[in-house]
Design a protein around this motif. Sequence first.
Motif, PDB file in Angstrom:
ATOM      1  N   SER A 225      11.942  11.328  -3.217  1.00  0.00           N
ATOM      2  CA  SER A 225      10.817  11.193  -2.302  1.00  0.00           C
ATOM      3  C   SER A 225       9.817  12.323  -2.505  1.00  0.00           C
ATOM      4  O   SER A 225       8.603  12.102  -2.485  1.00  0.00           O
ATOM      5  CB  SER A 225      11.372  11.178  -0.878  1.00  0.00           C
ATOM      6  OG  SER A 225      10.387  11.469   0.024  1.00  0.00           O
TER       7      SER A 225
ATOM      8  N   LEU B 244       5.850  12.207  -3.556  1.00  0.00           N
ATOM      9  CA  LEU B 244       4.792  12.876  -2.802  1.00  0.00           C
ATOM     10  C   LEU B 244       3.950  13.750  -3.723  1.00  0.00           C
ATOM     11  O   LEU B 244       2.710  13.740  -3.662  1.00  0.00           O
ATOM     12  CB  LEU B 244       5.430  13.712  -1.698  1.00  0.00           C
ATOM     13  CG  LEU B 244       4.586  13.976  -0.479  1.00  0.00           C
ATOM     14  CD1 LEU B 244       4.239  12.670   0.190  1.00  0.00           C
ATOM     15  CD2 LEU B 244       5.328  14.871   0.469  1.00  0.00           C
TER      16      LEU B 244
ATOM     17  N   ALA C 122       7.040   7.557  -1.216  1.00  0.00           N
ATOM     18  CA  ALA C 122       7.589   8.517  -0.279  1.00  0.00           C
ATOM     19  C   ALA C 122       8.035   7.850   1.014  1.00  0.00           C
ATOM     20  O   ALA C 122       8.905   8.348   1.704  1.00  0.00           O
ATOM     21  CB  ALA C 122       6.556   9.603   0.026  1.00  0.00           C
TER      22      ALA C 122
END
Lengths: 78, 263
Positions: free
Chosen positions: A30, A34, A57
């Motif tokens: 994740s 990002l 994300a």
Amino acid sequence: MTIMLLVLMLGLSIFMLVSRDLLFGIIALSAVSLLSALLFYLQQAPDVAITEAAVGAGVSTVVFIGIIRYTERKDRDP
Amino acid sequence: MKQKAINVLTIISLASVTLVLLPLFLENSPWPLSARNYLELHGVGDSGAINLVSAIYLGFRVFDTLGETIVLLTAVSGTIGVLTRAGAVLAEGYDTSGTPALTEQEKKVIMDDHTFTLAGEKRRSHALRTHLLEVVTGVLGPVVLLFGFYLMLYGHLSPGGGFQGGVVTASGIIFLALGNRIGAKNPLIRASVLDRIEAAAFLLLILASLSGILMGRGFFGNPLQDVTAIPAGYIILLNGIIGLKVGAGIGFLCIAMVGREIS
């Protein structure tokens, strides 16, 4: 800035591959998403950045964390 | 030992990918410019959309968009097909002896709804969840939904568009499902409702793509081309339909996968 982001993403990806805990791996994945969203924004592709932030994300993390509820720990901590 | 072999394999594959991709980054040949120059000169005039990205994927390359929506429809159909069978398979062989037995009332509630949509006290699998998460996501959910619709409807002017707005809307739906208050029955977080919205949006997309034929323009022809008051009207319409479809589809996938109870 770009080089720094790329190095961070590479480090996080390697950590994701070798981490023994699935949850840590998912959080690292994740974070990679990002950071790549930030990278897309810096490269003047805001459309792609929005998609990456929302899918990578957000949604995929939710699905992955939902899925690892079905898994069990096979080995104890070393 | 096995872990070590996997690590070595990982390093070898990363090194080989680098070896293949590095010449691409280092090469110095110029990019082809003809398509870019055409879009720069005629893109806004032809489509009416200031955001050229949405002009491309809903005007010049709209068949790609149709293909992508079909891919999503297939994914949703496959999820329904797999999950209806997998529920029984997953339930077998899973150790549930540690969890307390369900009362008849709880069983009825679980049969009626997906666990994801239950109030916190009734979820067995989310014992560690606090009220903090529910309050925050419950308040944020409508705001995220609104932002998703903004991205959809203003996709022709600012960064955004159908897909972007759709995935943000799906995040909003997940937020609503996570922050569901006690006793609240929100139809937007039911898998069956989302499924129907997705199918209806695909039907609308097909109808919108055929509407140009009535004006003598062909498949995905712009029926509003002669209406100069809203030059981007067709793009706004397609953005809205695709946003609905993507939002409902991805929201359905998440709720169907995450909200499933092992019982």
